[in-house]
Design an enzyme around this catalytic site. Structure first.
Site, PDB file in Angstrom:
ATOM      1  N   HIS A  18       0.842  -1.207   0.000  1.00  0.00           N
ATOM      2  CA  HIS A  18       0.000   0.000   0.000  1.00  0.00           C
ATOM      3  C   HIS A  18       0.877   1.257   0.000  1.00  0.00           C
ATOM      4  O   HIS A  18       0.610   2.215  -0.718  1.00  0.00           O
ATOM      5  CB  HIS A  18      -0.879   0.054   1.256  1.00  0.00           C
ATOM      6  N   LYS A  42     -15.881  -8.250   6.405  1.00  0.00           N
ATOM      7  CA  LYS A  42     -16.817  -8.612   7.480  1.00  0.00           C
ATOM      8  C   LYS A  42     -16.119  -8.791   8.821  1.00  0.00           C
ATOM      9  O   LYS A  42     -16.657  -8.454   9.851  1.00  0.00           O
ATOM     10  CB  LYS A  42     -17.577  -9.879   7.091  1.00  0.00           C
ATOM     11  N   ARG A  91      -1.927  -6.025  -8.299  1.00  0.00           N
ATOM     12  CA  ARG A  91      -0.750  -6.845  -8.045  1.00  0.00           C
ATOM     13  C   ARG A  91      -0.605  -7.892  -9.129  1.00  0.00           C
ATOM     14  O   ARG A  91       0.079  -7.732 -10.105  1.00  0.00           O
ATOM     15  CB  ARG A  91      -0.873  -7.529  -6.669  1.00  0.00           C
ATOM     16  N   SER A 129      -2.518  -7.966   2.859  1.00  0.00           N
ATOM     17  CA  SER A 129      -2.792  -7.889   4.302  1.00  0.00           C
ATOM     18  C   SER A 129      -3.233  -9.256   4.815  1.00  0.00           C
ATOM     19  O   SER A 129      -2.853  -9.681   5.901  1.00  0.00           O
ATOM     20  CB  SER A 129      -3.893  -6.860   4.584  1.00  0.00           C
TER      21      SER A 129
HETATM   22  P1  ADP Z   1      -9.556  -4.255  -0.525  1.00  0.00           P
HETATM   23  O1  ADP Z   1      -9.868  -2.800  -0.732  1.00  0.00           O
HETATM   24  O2  ADP Z   1      -9.830  -5.067  -1.746  1.00  0.00           O
HETATM   25  O3  ADP Z   1     -10.112  -4.823   0.742  1.00  0.00           O
HETATM   26  P2  ADP Z   1      -6.867  -3.744   0.481  1.00  0.00           P
HETATM   27  O4  ADP Z   1      -7.337  -2.827   1.517  1.00  0.00           O
HETATM   28  O5  ADP Z   1      -5.989  -4.868   0.927  1.00  0.00           O
HETATM   29  O6  ADP Z   1      -7.965  -4.400  -0.408  1.00  0.00           O
HETATM   30  O7  ADP Z   1      -6.114  -2.895  -0.614  1.00  0.00           O
HETATM   31  C1  ADP Z   1      -6.583  -1.689  -1.095  1.00  0.00           C
HETATM   32  C2  ADP Z   1      -6.050  -1.495  -2.497  1.00  0.00           C
HETATM   33  O8  ADP Z   1      -4.644  -1.632  -2.494  1.00  0.00           O
HETATM   34  C3  ADP Z   1      -6.560  -2.531  -3.495  1.00  0.00           C
HETATM   35  O9  ADP Z   1      -6.704  -1.904  -4.752  1.00  0.00           O
HETATM   36  C4  ADP Z   1      -5.476  -3.557  -3.532  1.00  0.00           C
HETATM   37  O10 ADP Z   1      -5.438  -4.233  -4.788  1.00  0.00           O
HETATM   38  C5  ADP Z   1      -4.257  -2.671  -3.365  1.00  0.00           C
HETATM   39  N1  ADP Z   1      -3.132  -3.405  -2.787  1.00  0.00           N
HETATM   40  C6  ADP Z   1      -3.100  -4.179  -1.692  1.00  0.00           C
HETATM   41  N2  ADP Z   1      -1.872  -4.721  -1.501  1.00  0.00           N
HETATM   42  C7  ADP Z   1      -1.110  -4.264  -2.518  1.00  0.00           C
HETATM   43  C8  ADP Z   1       0.246  -4.487  -2.922  1.00  0.00           C
HETATM   44  N3  ADP Z   1       1.067  -5.296  -2.276  1.00  0.00           N
HETATM   45  N4  ADP Z   1       0.665  -3.853  -4.017  1.00  0.00           N
HETATM   46  C9  ADP Z   1      -0.170  -3.066  -4.722  1.00  0.00           C
HETATM   47  N5  ADP Z   1      -1.443  -2.833  -4.433  1.00  0.00           N
HETATM   48  C10 ADP Z   1      -1.915  -3.413  -3.337  1.00  0.00           C
END
Ligand code: ADP
Length: 159
Positions: A18, A42, A91, A129
Site C-alpha cells: 500500500h 466482514k 498486483r 494484508s
Molecule cells: P480491498 O480494498 O480489496 O479490501 P486492500 O485494503 O488490501 O484491499 O487494498 C486496497 C487497495 O490496495 C486494493 O486496490 C489492492 O489491490 C491494493 N493493494 C493491496 N496490496 C497491494 C500491494 N502489495 N501492491 C499493490 N497494491 C496493493
C-alpha cells in the site's frame, strides 16, 4: 488546478505494498486521500480507528497524503471530496477480475468517476494484508512486509 485522488480500501493493516502505491501516487497527484472503508470486510483484525491510526503513522512525512474513513459507496465518498479519480493497486492477474468488475460497476454508478490502476514495485507485488495476518498467526517474521509498529500491533492482536 489541484488534482485530488482517493485511494480506498480495507487497509487491514497497511503494508509496504500500500505504501509503495501511496508514494507513487503523490508524485503524480497533489492530494492523495487514503480512505479506510467501514464496510469492505466482514471480520477485520483491526477496527477502522486502529487502521486509520496505523496508516497515519506509516505515512507521516509523506507530503500530500491525508488519511480518512468512509461509509457507503466509493462513488459518493469521492464526490463528497470534490474528486473524480480513484486509485486501486493491481498486483497479480488474480486482482484483475475483481478490480475490473469494481471499476466497471463504479463507472455505471457514476459518469464522473475514473479508476486508475497502479502497480507496486515487483518486490511488493505479492504482498497482501490477508497473507501477512496468516503468516503472523503462524509466527512469521514480518520484517520487509510491514513497518515495525504494524508488526507489533498485529502480534499484540493475535496474542
Ligand atoms: P480491498 O480494498 O480489496 O479490501 P486492500 O485494503 O488490501 O484491499 O487494498 C486496497 C487497495 O490496495 C486494493 O486496490 C489492492 O489491490 C491494493 N493493494 C493491496 N496490496 C497491494 C500491494 N502489495 N501492491 C499493490 N497494491 C496493493
Amino acid at each position: 488546478m489541484r488534482k485530488t485522488v482517493v485511494y480506498p480500501g480495507s487497509f487491514d493493516p497497511v503494508t509496504y505494498g500500500h505504501l509503495d502505491i501511496i508514494k507513487r501516487a503523490v508524485k503524480i497527484f497533489d492530494r492523495v486521500i487514503v480512505a479506510v472503508a467501514h464496510n469492505s470486510e466482514k471480520d477485520p483484525l483491526f477496527s477502522v480507528v486502529e487502521r486509520v491510526d496505523l496508516l497515519k503513522k506509516a505515512t507521516k512525512g509523506i507530503k500530500g497524503v491525508e488519511i480518512d474513513d468512509f461509509k457507503g459507496l466509493v462513488v459518493d465518498y469521492v464526490a463528497s471530496k470534490n474528486a473524480r479519480i480513484v486509485i486501486r493497486g493491481l498486483r497479480m492477474i488474480s486482482d484483475f477480475e475483481y478490480e475490473f468488475q469494481m471499476a466497471l460497476t463504479n463507472m455505471k454508478l457514476s459518469r464522473d468517476m475514473e479508476t486508475i490502476f497502479m502497480t507496486p514495485r515487483e518486490s511488493y507485488s505479492y504482498l497482501s494484508s490477508k497473507l501477512i495476518k496468516e503468516a503472523a498467526s503462524l509466527g512469521a517474521d514480518l520484517k520487509g512486509f510491514v513497518p515495525g509498529f504494524v508488526e507489533k500491533a498485529i502480534k499484540e492482536k493475535l496474542r
